[in-house]
Motif scaffolding. Structure first.
Motif, PDB file in Angstrom:
ATOM      1  N   ASN A  13      -7.274  17.174  -2.144  1.00  0.00           N
ATOM      2  CA  ASN A  13      -5.869  16.915  -1.823  1.00  0.00           C
ATOM      3  C   ASN A  13      -5.089  18.169  -1.454  1.00  0.00           C
ATOM      4  O   ASN A  13      -3.912  18.085  -1.124  1.00  0.00           O
ATOM      5  CB  ASN A  13      -5.183  16.245  -3.025  1.00  0.00           C
ATOM      6  CG  ASN A  13      -5.737  14.867  -3.302  1.00  0.00           C
ATOM      7  OD1 ASN A  13      -5.927  14.076  -2.390  1.00  0.00           O
ATOM      8  ND2 ASN A  13      -6.016  14.576  -4.572  1.00  0.00           N
ATOM      9  N   ARG A  16      -5.134  18.244   3.194  1.00  0.00           N
ATOM     10  CA  ARG A  16      -5.773  17.156   3.931  1.00  0.00           C
ATOM     11  C   ARG A  16      -5.567  17.268   5.453  1.00  0.00           C
ATOM     12  O   ARG A  16      -6.497  17.018   6.220  1.00  0.00           O
ATOM     13  CB  ARG A  16      -5.220  15.829   3.422  1.00  0.00           C
ATOM     14  CG  ARG A  16      -5.855  14.588   4.043  1.00  0.00           C
ATOM     15  CD  ARG A  16      -7.153  14.236   3.366  1.00  0.00           C
ATOM     16  NE  ARG A  16      -7.767  13.065   3.984  1.00  0.00           N
ATOM     17  CZ  ARG A  16      -8.828  12.436   3.490  1.00  0.00           C
ATOM     18  NH1 ARG A  16      -9.368  12.854   2.355  1.00  0.00           N
ATOM     19  NH2 ARG A  16      -9.341  11.399   4.105  1.00  0.00           N
ATOM     20  N   ARG A  40     -12.490   9.094  -3.262  1.00  0.00           N
ATOM     21  CA  ARG A  40     -11.157   9.129  -3.871  1.00  0.00           C
ATOM     22  C   ARG A  40     -11.093  10.257  -4.877  1.00  0.00           C
ATOM     23  O   ARG A  40     -12.013  10.474  -5.665  1.00  0.00           O
ATOM     24  CB  ARG A  40     -10.804   7.795  -4.517  1.00  0.00           C
ATOM     25  CG  ARG A  40     -11.672   7.346  -5.687  1.00  0.00           C
ATOM     26  CD  ARG A  40     -11.214   5.994  -6.199  1.00  0.00           C
ATOM     27  NE  ARG A  40     -12.075   5.475  -7.255  1.00  0.00           N
ATOM     28  CZ  ARG A  40     -11.628   5.067  -8.440  1.00  0.00           C
ATOM     29  NH1 ARG A  40     -10.348   5.132  -8.714  1.00  0.00           N
ATOM     30  NH2 ARG A  40     -12.468   4.590  -9.337  1.00  0.00           N
ATOM     31  N   VAL A  41     -10.014  10.995  -4.784  1.00  0.00           N
ATOM     32  CA  VAL A  41      -9.755  12.096  -5.706  1.00  0.00           C
ATOM     33  C   VAL A  41      -8.388  11.830  -6.307  1.00  0.00           C
ATOM     34  O   VAL A  41      -7.369  11.945  -5.631  1.00  0.00           O
ATOM     35  CB  VAL A  41      -9.768  13.461  -4.978  1.00  0.00           C
ATOM     36  CG1 VAL A  41      -9.554  14.593  -5.984  1.00  0.00           C
ATOM     37  CG2 VAL A  41     -11.065  13.660  -4.210  1.00  0.00           C
ATOM     38  N   GLU A  42      -8.369  11.442  -7.556  1.00  0.00           N
ATOM     39  CA  GLU A  42      -7.103  11.030  -8.153  1.00  0.00           C
ATOM     40  C   GLU A  42      -6.988  11.544  -9.580  1.00  0.00           C
ATOM     41  O   GLU A  42      -7.908  12.166 -10.113  1.00  0.00           O
ATOM     42  CB  GLU A  42      -6.972   9.509  -8.117  1.00  0.00           C
ATOM     43  CG  GLU A  42      -8.099   8.776  -8.820  1.00  0.00           C
ATOM     44  CD  GLU A  42      -8.008   7.268  -8.626  1.00  0.00           C
ATOM     45  OE1 GLU A  42      -8.322   6.541  -9.599  1.00  0.00           O
ATOM     46  OE2 GLU A  42      -7.633   6.819  -7.527  1.00  0.00           O
ATOM     47  N   ARG A  43      -5.846  11.253 -10.196  1.00  0.00           N
ATOM     48  CA  ARG A  43      -5.568  11.723 -11.550  1.00  0.00           C
ATOM     49  C   ARG A  43      -5.302  10.553 -12.481  1.00  0.00           C
ATOM     50  O   ARG A  43      -4.620   9.602 -12.101  1.00  0.00           O
ATOM     51  CB  ARG A  43      -4.367  12.678 -11.546  1.00  0.00           C
ATOM     52  CG  ARG A  43      -4.711  14.055 -11.012  1.00  0.00           C
ATOM     53  CD  ARG A  43      -3.475  14.842 -10.593  1.00  0.00           C
ATOM     54  NE  ARG A  43      -3.865  16.181 -10.152  1.00  0.00           N
ATOM     55  CZ  ARG A  43      -4.466  16.455  -9.014  1.00  0.00           C
ATOM     56  NH1 ARG A  43      -4.793  15.475  -8.176  1.00  0.00           N
ATOM     57  NH2 ARG A  43      -4.767  17.699  -8.692  1.00  0.00           N
ATOM     58  N   ASN A  45      -3.548   9.186 -16.107  1.00  0.00           N
ATOM     59  CA  ASN A  45      -2.185   9.372 -16.599  1.00  0.00           C
ATOM     60  C   ASN A  45      -1.994  10.701 -17.316  1.00  0.00           C
ATOM     61  O   ASN A  45      -0.895  11.265 -17.314  1.00  0.00           O
ATOM     62  CB  ASN A  45      -1.793   8.218 -17.521  1.00  0.00           C
ATOM     63  CG  ASN A  45      -1.612   6.919 -16.751  1.00  0.00           C
ATOM     64  OD1 ASN A  45      -1.323   6.939 -15.560  1.00  0.00           O
ATOM     65  ND2 ASN A  45      -1.791   5.788 -17.428  1.00  0.00           N
ATOM     66  N   LYS A  47      -3.328  13.412 -16.413  1.00  0.00           N
ATOM     67  CA  LYS A  47      -3.542  14.429 -15.368  1.00  0.00           C
ATOM     68  C   LYS A  47      -4.985  14.904 -15.260  1.00  0.00           C
ATOM     69  O   LYS A  47      -5.260  15.871 -14.541  1.00  0.00           O
ATOM     70  CB  LYS A  47      -2.612  15.637 -15.565  1.00  0.00           C
ATOM     71  CG  LYS A  47      -1.144  15.281 -15.615  1.00  0.00           C
ATOM     72  CD  LYS A  47      -0.701  14.504 -14.375  1.00  0.00           C
ATOM     73  CE  LYS A  47       0.778  14.127 -14.452  1.00  0.00           C
ATOM     74  NZ  LYS A  47       1.200  13.309 -13.281  1.00  0.00           N
ATOM     75  N   ILE A  49      -8.550  14.892 -13.682  1.00  0.00           N
ATOM     76  CA  ILE A  49      -8.939  14.624 -12.293  1.00  0.00           C
ATOM     77  C   ILE A  49     -10.217  13.807 -12.267  1.00  0.00           C
ATOM     78  O   ILE A  49     -11.164  14.085 -13.012  1.00  0.00           O
ATOM     79  CB  ILE A  49      -9.133  15.947 -11.528  1.00  0.00           C
ATOM     80  CG1 ILE A  49      -7.800  16.693 -11.433  1.00  0.00           C
ATOM     81  CG2 ILE A  49      -9.707  15.708 -10.127  1.00  0.00           C
ATOM     82  CD1 ILE A  49      -7.922  18.126 -10.975  1.00  0.00           C
ATOM     83  N   VAL A  51     -13.098  11.979  -9.539  1.00  0.00           N
ATOM     84  CA  VAL A  51     -13.616  11.943  -8.175  1.00  0.00           C
ATOM     85  C   VAL A  51     -14.696  10.874  -8.078  1.00  0.00           C
ATOM     86  O   VAL A  51     -15.575  10.783  -8.949  1.00  0.00           O
ATOM     87  CB  VAL A  51     -14.207  13.311  -7.766  1.00  0.00           C
ATOM     88  CG1 VAL A  51     -14.901  13.219  -6.412  1.00  0.00           C
ATOM     89  CG2 VAL A  51     -13.123  14.380  -7.736  1.00  0.00           C
ATOM     90  N   ASP A  74      -4.948  22.924 -10.415  1.00  0.00           N
ATOM     91  CA  ASP A  74      -5.333  21.557 -10.066  1.00  0.00           C
ATOM     92  C   ASP A  74      -6.303  21.548  -8.889  1.00  0.00           C
ATOM     93  O   ASP A  74      -7.307  20.823  -8.900  1.00  0.00           O
ATOM     94  CB  ASP A  74      -4.093  20.738  -9.695  1.00  0.00           C
ATOM     95  CG  ASP A  74      -3.257  20.366 -10.914  1.00  0.00           C
ATOM     96  OD1 ASP A  74      -3.672  20.715 -12.034  1.00  0.00           O
ATOM     97  OD2 ASP A  74      -2.197  19.740 -10.752  1.00  0.00           O
ATOM     98  N   GLU A  78     -10.185  20.286  -8.796  1.00  0.00           N
ATOM     99  CA  GLU A  78     -10.640  19.281  -7.827  1.00  0.00           C
ATOM    100  C   GLU A  78     -11.916  19.762  -7.130  1.00  0.00           C
ATOM    101  O   GLU A  78     -12.879  19.003  -6.969  1.00  0.00           O
ATOM    102  CB  GLU A  78      -9.563  19.014  -6.772  1.00  0.00           C
ATOM    103  CG  GLU A  78      -8.523  18.013  -7.180  1.00  0.00           C
ATOM    104  CD  GLU A  78      -7.645  17.600  -6.016  1.00  0.00           C
ATOM    105  OE1 GLU A  78      -8.028  17.843  -4.845  1.00  0.00           O
ATOM    106  OE2 GLU A  78      -6.565  17.030  -6.255  1.00  0.00           O
TER     107      GLU A  78
END
Length: 338
Positions: A13, A16, A40-43, A45, A47, A49, A51, A74, A78
């Motif tokens: 992220n 991009r 998908r690379v997300e967090r 709740n 925080k 990470i 993948v 961060d 990632e």
């Protein structure tokens, strides 16, 4: 050039738009579609990470495009977690494309009981399963020695030289300026490429972050001065140097900085400074404020990085990209005639 190389790009992220631009350029170079891997690379709740890679990457040559810019921690995590996911999915080789290498300014101990964080980051990247690193304008070249894996350090100087030759018609009026003694080698390299003179701003600090005095070494009267550096963070030193050069009689002052960190009051400072223009690369995704600034613009790294990725995957030379003769055709769309 081969068109059947099984390479894949994947992006975090951090930047991009740059990753998508690299994919588009590689599509042009290879004559076939190159897309970013579906992931998908997300967090969570809290925080953490997470993948997940949806495409099959077994035995493929993977390139993770992820500068470790703000938020550095961060984006670094990632990168490490993406590398671990690819390694556990049997990727044949993993190359980290890190246009901006965060923590590079912490490359040595500045006083007692301080870390060498750049070495720590190099260890983390290596231990995450990454096989090779591709970066641009490391703050200190010796950081390459912190890694036990190959590191390809590209240079912005030939790209900047193309841009300067395109935008400055009277190169005999140009003087390249290093904003400090430590950046003389970088400024001299660009000056040689455009056959320009060289000046230095010698600054003395009373304490970290505070400049006691600045002196210009060299003649800048009635000259078009171009300040060259690798990183611009809060822009305090850069704007002070530009003001000093104007006071010394410079006709115009411009700046070419590889990595536009531009944090805190940087954009406001540059906008209200003596700088006629600040040129950065897109190694770091630009904020809305940077994009709106009247005297800040970006030159693209995608053509350079796309060719470097293809060369690495094909086992071809990367150092060939250090010359304007090689980059001229690659940047033809941006600088016609070069």
């Amino acid at each position: 050039m081969k068109s059947d190389i099984q390479l894949k790009l994947i992006s975090g992220n951090a930047n991009r738009p740059l990753a998508e631009a690299i994919a588009r350029r590689m599509t042009v170079y290879r004559g076939g579609p190159v897309q970013l891997a579906n992931a998908r690379v997300e967090r969570f709740n809290d925080k953490e990470i997470f993948v997940e890679v949806f495409d099959n990457v077994r035995d493929e040559d993977m390139f993770i495009i992820q500068p470790t810019s703000n938020p550095a921690n961060d984006n670094l995590m990632e990168l490490l977690i993406m590398a671990d996911a690819l390694k556990r999915s049997s990727a044949q080789r993993i190359t980290a494309v890190i246009p901006y290498f965060g923590y590079a300014r912490q490359d040595r101990r500045t006083s007692a009981r301080t870390p060498i964080s750049a070495k720590l980051v190099a260890n983390l990247i290596t231990n995450a399963g990454i096989d090779r690193v591709l970066t641009v304008d490391l703050h200190a070249g010796q950081i390459q020695g912190f890694f036990d894996i190959p590191v390809d350090n590209l240079y912005s100087a030939p790209v900047f030289a193309l841009d300067i030759k395109h935008n400055f018609k009277k190169l005999d009026e140009v003087t390249v300026v290093s904003p400090d003694v430590g950046g003389v080698a970088r400024a001299r390299e660009l000056a040689k490429r455009i056959d320009a003179g060289l000046a230095i701003v010698d600054k003395r600090r009373s304490r970290p972050g505070e400049i006691e005095s600045m002196t210009v070494i060299g003649d800048v009267k009635d000259r078009v001065c171009i300040i060259v550096d690798d990183i611009c963070d809060t822009a305090g030193t850069l704007c002070a140097a530009a003001s000093l050069l104007k006071d010394q009689g410079a006709k115009e002052v411009h700046a070419y900085i590889t990595h536009g960190v531009l944090s805190g009051p940087a954009v406001e400072r540059v906008t209200n400074s003596a700088l006629k223009s600040l040129v950065v690369t897109d190694s770091i995704e630009q904020s809305a404020a940077v994009r709106k600034a009247r005297n800040i613009r970006a030159v693209p790294l995608a053509p350079l990085l796309a060719q470097a990725v293809l060369n690495i995957s094909n086992g071809a030379s990367v150092s060939m990209l250090f010359t304007e003769e090689t980059l001229g055709p690659i940047y033809e769309a941006f600088y016609p005639g070069h």
